[in-house]
Every structure is written in structure tokens, then in C-alpha cells.
Design a protein around this motif. Structure first.
Motif, PDB file in Angstrom:
ATOM      1  N   ALA A 155      46.490  10.298  47.676  1.00 28.81           N
ATOM      2  CA  ALA A 155      47.706  11.101  47.562  1.00 28.81           C
ATOM      3  C   ALA A 155      48.872  10.273  48.041  1.00 28.81           C
ATOM      4  O   ALA A 155      48.933   9.914  49.203  1.00 28.81           O
ATOM      5  N   ARG A 205      47.994  12.940  57.041  1.00 30.05           N
ATOM      6  CA  ARG A 205      49.300  12.648  57.625  1.00 30.05           C
ATOM      7  C   ARG A 205      49.168  11.780  58.870  1.00 30.05           C
ATOM      8  O   ARG A 205      50.033  10.975  59.168  1.00 30.05           O
ATOM      9  N   GLU A 245      55.838  16.192  55.258  1.00 25.37           N
ATOM     10  CA  GLU A 245      55.306  16.597  53.963  1.00 25.37           C
ATOM     11  C   GLU A 245      53.953  17.290  54.092  1.00 25.37           C
ATOM     12  O   GLU A 245      53.197  17.034  55.007  1.00 25.37           O
ATOM     13  N   ALA A 246      53.675  18.158  53.175  1.00 24.76           N
ATOM     14  CA  ALA A 246      52.435  18.941  53.228  1.00 24.76           C
ATOM     15  C   ALA A 246      51.590  18.720  51.987  1.00 24.76           C
ATOM     16  O   ALA A 246      50.755  19.546  51.646  1.00 24.76           O
ATOM     17  N   ASP A 247      51.807  17.575  51.303  1.00 19.31           N
ATOM     18  CA  ASP A 247      51.094  17.364  50.045  1.00 19.31           C
ATOM     19  C   ASP A 247      49.779  16.629  50.224  1.00 19.31           C
ATOM     20  O   ASP A 247      49.131  16.278  49.243  1.00 19.31           O
ATOM     21  N   ARG A 248      49.345  16.414  51.444  1.00 21.05           N
ATOM     22  CA  ARG A 248      48.075  15.739  51.690  1.00 21.05           C
ATOM     23  C   ARG A 248      47.051  16.761  52.177  1.00 21.05           C
ATOM     24  O   ARG A 248      47.412  17.729  52.858  1.00 21.05           O
ATOM     25  N   ASP A 258      45.848  17.116  57.935  1.00 19.22           N
ATOM     26  CA  ASP A 258      46.867  16.793  58.926  1.00 19.22           C
ATOM     27  C   ASP A 258      46.415  15.642  59.817  1.00 19.22           C
ATOM     28  O   ASP A 258      47.194  14.743  60.139  1.00 19.22           O
ATOM     29  N   ARG A 304      52.916   9.088  48.815  1.00 21.05           N
ATOM     30  CA  ARG A 304      54.011   9.699  49.557  1.00 21.05           C
ATOM     31  C   ARG A 304      54.890  10.540  48.644  1.00 21.05           C
ATOM     32  O   ARG A 304      55.398  11.565  49.033  1.00 21.05           O
ATOM     33  N   GLY A 305      55.110  10.090  47.434  1.00 21.03           N
ATOM     34  CA  GLY A 305      55.931  10.845  46.504  1.00 21.03           C
ATOM     35  C   GLY A 305      57.354  10.969  47.005  1.00 21.03           C
ATOM     36  O   GLY A 305      57.834  10.226  47.840  1.00 21.03           O
ATOM     37  N   GLU A 306      58.080  11.965  46.466  1.00 20.34           N
ATOM     38  CA  GLU A 306      59.486  12.135  46.801  1.00 20.34           C
ATOM     39  C   GLU A 306      59.682  12.443  48.272  1.00 20.34           C
ATOM     40  O   GLU A 306      60.624  11.966  48.907  1.00 20.34           O
ATOM     41  N   GLY A 307      58.732  13.234  48.861  1.00 23.20           N
ATOM     42  CA  GLY A 307      58.865  13.547  50.281  1.00 23.20           C
ATOM     43  C   GLY A 307      58.849  12.310  51.141  1.00 23.20           C
ATOM     44  O   GLY A 307      59.592  12.189  52.104  1.00 23.20           O
TER      45      GLY A 307
END
Length: 440
Positions: A12, A132, A50-53, A56, A14-17
Motif C-alpha cells: 500500500a 503506519r 493516513e488511514a489507507d494501510r 497501525d 503513501r498515495g496523496e496522503g
């Protein structure tokens, strides 16, 4: 019941976040590089993370001696909603560990199990990208930690470990600090007995002294604890790599930024009797003083001229002399590979003191701080330092990075610089004592 052990992943990015976080950190990073960072920087809280992973916190090396204790602590103390997972290379051991945790804490039945080998770059990259915060107990770190920290720096994953190996810390700085600043990763070494009591103890002591004046702090460490096979292996490996350690330190100095208008020193003291503590003080050339002085270099609160000295504190002179001789002999033997291996075989990794012995163990670090006409004596103390309290420190460091509002910093950081008051508060609530013994 959770699914069977699976391979680390899925990947996953980092993407935009992650790009936004890197942008937010840019100004703070430039401030750190100039040596002016302080805990008054703008903070970022869980809402900004970010919460896309899927996770935690991931605990890597969970089936080792300290790893299992850290897993037990997380099972008992991770907050509701914390998405944490266990990771290691042996699926059967992971399953047995989860079964043991579940018997004590039924909610642990749902903790995911992730298989990854520290020597497999692809698996480690997937592991880092899936969380994260990655906490690792896999040492010696100079042998097994390189791929892990590289993966965290590349993927913007916050990283904590238990290393006491100066060579590993210096090589991490040279190889990965710049990349971690770009991605927003916080690489925080020495989150156990090496070097949290010294680092946060000095930080706590400095807070009791006047601002903007030269400060002097001495730390005196005492303990009755035993060590595990893994700790012995790490120590012997470090002792046997003196040339590599010196080379890594020299290379780091070429990359580090100068401190304009400030001076920070960590000289090795001389053996002496300390009237302040009533003990014999022996210079302790561990990672601790390096960590303390790096915190001082990054934080203006330590004043324009800061000096720290670090000692082992021994009640009786014969024990002091005997301990010095024993350490010297061990260091000499560690230079010879056959002798080093023989010493490691005496206490193999995965073994350590039993629960009864750990329950009788304790540590105390006393600090004498002076500056601006004020003198304070402070103390950090707790139970078994190498295992019970180390597991607590590592777990709370990981949770602090995952959930607390912290200064916007990235790159290789110390516990005081990355977490400061937040980690101090967490550890006090968890039973590690920080107190002012006297002040005048």
C-alpha cells in the motif's frame, strides 16, 4: 478466530496522503537541519495521519524473547480500535504466540499474523508498506536490520527498534535519513533501555533548568538485571566490529549539519567517586550519550552550550574494578570470531531470565543537572530494564507515533525529538517514574 498466517502485504503506497504529509513536513525538516527544531513546532495528530494501510502497528520479530514480551504488552494495553499485527519468519511460532496471548486476552485471537524474513527485501517492503508504524526486535541490527529500515524510509513508514549498536545507527543516518525526510518517515532507534531512560531522563532534567544558558548534565545508571541471549549477541557483535563502528561514525560526521551559534558535547568522563549519588562512577561508552547529545543538537531547549556525561554507578569499589575488568576481557575476546561465537553459544538468542528473576530486577538512572545558578537532582526508575520495561518502552513508542499529536519532523530522530512530552507522559502512566529528587 483470525485467518492463518499470511505473507506480508498487501503493498500500500503513501498515495496523496503521503505526499501531503511530506509537504507539511518540509518546513520543519529544514528547521531540523539548521539545528533549531524545538517541541513548540506545529503538531500533527491522528486525524492528520493516513488511514489507507491495513495496520497501525506491526511488531516484527514477535516470537523472540523481547518480542514476545512486547506482544504481551500490546495485547494488554493497545487501545480499542488499534489495528496491530504480529510478524516473523516462522508461521508455527507466530501461531503459538497468538494462542498464548489469546489465553490471556481473548481479543488477541483476531490479531493478524504476517510472515516475512528480514533478509528478503521484497517481503520486508510489503510489510513496511502495510503499516503506519513498524516496531522491530530483530537483532543484531547491523546484520538483520538494514532491509527493514530501508523499506520504512522508502515507504514513509514510522520505524522503532531496540538497537544499542552505534554502527547501525550511524549507517542508517548516512543511507536513509535523507530519503525518510522526503517520505515523512520517522526513524527512531533505541526505544528500549537503550536509550529511553537516558534520553528522556536528560530531557526531563533540562526542563527543570533555566533556558538559554549553558547546561551540564551527568547521568548515573544502576541496575541488578540480567541479559538475554539476543542482547548478548548484539553486544558481542558490536564489540567485534570496532573498525566498522569507527568508519561509520566518521562517515556520519561528513553528512551532519553544523550547529550555528550552539555547542553540544558528550565527553567520556573519568572514573571517580560521585558525592551526588554516593557511588563510584565509571564512564559508560554506550549508545546512550550519543543519543542524548543528538537530542540536544536538535532542540534549542538544551541551551547554547550543552555537555552530557554518562556513567555506570556502582556502590562498592571492588565491584567497580571487577566489572571494568570483565567488560574489558569480553571486549578483547569479541575481537576473535571463534571466541565471540563461543560466548554467544553460552547464552543463545531466544533465552532470557524467567518471570521470577525479572520481577526482582530494577533500574535507576540519576541525573545531576546544573546551569544558570540552579542545580537539580532527578531520577528515572522502573522494574526489569532489559525485558519488561524495554517491552513497555518499545510498545509505547510505537503507539505514541501511531496515535499522539507530535511535532512535524521526519528522518532519523531520537525519542526526545520525535515524541518528547507525549512519550514521557505515556511512560509515567505505564509505571516508569520520572521525578525531581532535589533542587536548589
Amino acid at each position: 478466530m483470525n485467518e492463518e498466517v499470511r505473507q506480508a502485504g498487501p503493498t500500500a503506497g503513501r498515495g496523496e496522503g503521503g505526499r501531503k504529509r511530506a509537504d507539511r513536513d518540509d518546513h520543519a525538516n529544514r528547521t531540523d537541519q539548521a539545528g533549531r527544531a524545538d517541541r513548540t513546532d506545529q503538531a500533527t495528530g491522528p486525524a492528520a495521519k493516513e488511514a489507507d494501510r491495513p495496520h497501525d502497528v506491526v511488531l516484527f520479530g514477535a516470537t523472540g524473547f523481547v518480542g514476545a514480551l512486547t506482544a504481551e504488552y500490546l495485547a494488554a494495553n493497545a487501545p480499542a480500535g488499534c489495528r496491530w499485527a504480529l510478524a516473523g519468519r516462522d508461521p508455527a511460532k507466530l501461531q503459538r504466540l497468538r494462542d498464548r496471548l489469546t489465553a490471556l486476552h481473548p481479543a488477541a485471537a483476531d490479531v493478524p499474523l504476517l510472515q516475512a524474513d528480514a533478509s528478503d527485501p521484497a517481503a520486508v517492503r510489503e510489510l513496511a508498506a502495510a503499516t503506519r508504524v513498524l516496531a522491530t526486535t530483530v537483532g543484531p541490527y547491523v546484520l538483520y536490520g538494514g532491509e527493514i529500515v530501508a523499506a520504512c524510509a522508502a515507504s514513509g513508514t514510522d520505524y522503532v527498534d531496540l538497537t544499542g549498536e552505534p554502527e547501525f545507527v550511524d549507517r542508517t543516518y548516512v543511507l536513509h535519513d535523507a530519503r525518510a525526510r522526503e517520505t515523512g518517515a520517522r526513524l527512531v532507534h533505541a526505544c528500549g533501555f537503550d536509550s529511553v531512560p537516558a534520553d528522556l531522563g536528560a530531557y526531563f532534567t533540562v526542563a527543570q533548568l533555566p533556558r538559554d544558558v549553558p547546561l551540564r548534565v551527568d547521568g548515573f545508571m544502576r541496575s541488578n538485571a540480567l541479559f538475554s541471549g539476543g542482547t548478548l549477541a548484539s553486544a558481542l557483535t558490536a564489540m567485534g566490529r570496532a573498525p566498522q563502528t569507527l568508519a561509520a561514525a566518521r562517515e556520519r560526521r561528513l553528512h551532519e549539519h553544523r550547529l550555528p551559534g550552539r555547542r553540544v558535547r558528550g565527553p567520556v568522563g573519568v572514573p571517580r567517586f560521585s558525592r551526588e549519588t554516593g557511588t563510584w562512577a565509571l564512564p559508560l561508552p554506550s549508545l546512550d550519550p550519543r543519543i542524548v547529545t543528538r537530542s540536544a543538537a536538535a532542540l534549542d531547549r538544551y541551551g547554547p552550550d550543552f555537555r552530557y556525561r554518562h556513567y555506570a554507578s556502582v556502590k562498592h569499589l571492588p565491584f567497580a574494578l571487577g566489572g571494568t575488568a570483565a567488560v574489558g576481557a569480553t571486549a578483547a575476546l569479541a575481537q576473535l570470531p571463534p571466541a565471540r561465537q563461543w560466548l554467544m553459544d553460552l547464552w543463545e538468542p531466544g533465552r532470557g531470565p524467567d518471570a521470577e528473576r525479572r520481577a526482582r530486577s530494577w533500574f535507576t538512572v540519576r541525573f545531576v543537572g546544573e546551569g544558570g545558578g540552579r542545580r537539580v537532582l532527578t531520577e528515572v526508575s522502573g522494574g526489569d530494564p532489559g525485558y519488561g520495561e524495554t517491552a513497555k518502552m518499545l510498545a509505547e513508542s510505537a503507539l505514541c507515533l501511531a496515535f499522539d499529536a507530535l511535532p512535524q519532523r521526519a528522518g532519523q530522530l531520537t525519542t526526545a525529538v520525535a515524541m518528547g512530552d507525549s512519550l514521557l507522559d505515556r511512560l509515567q502512566k505505564a509505571g516508569i517514574r520520572f521525578r525531581v529528587a532535589s533542587a536548589r
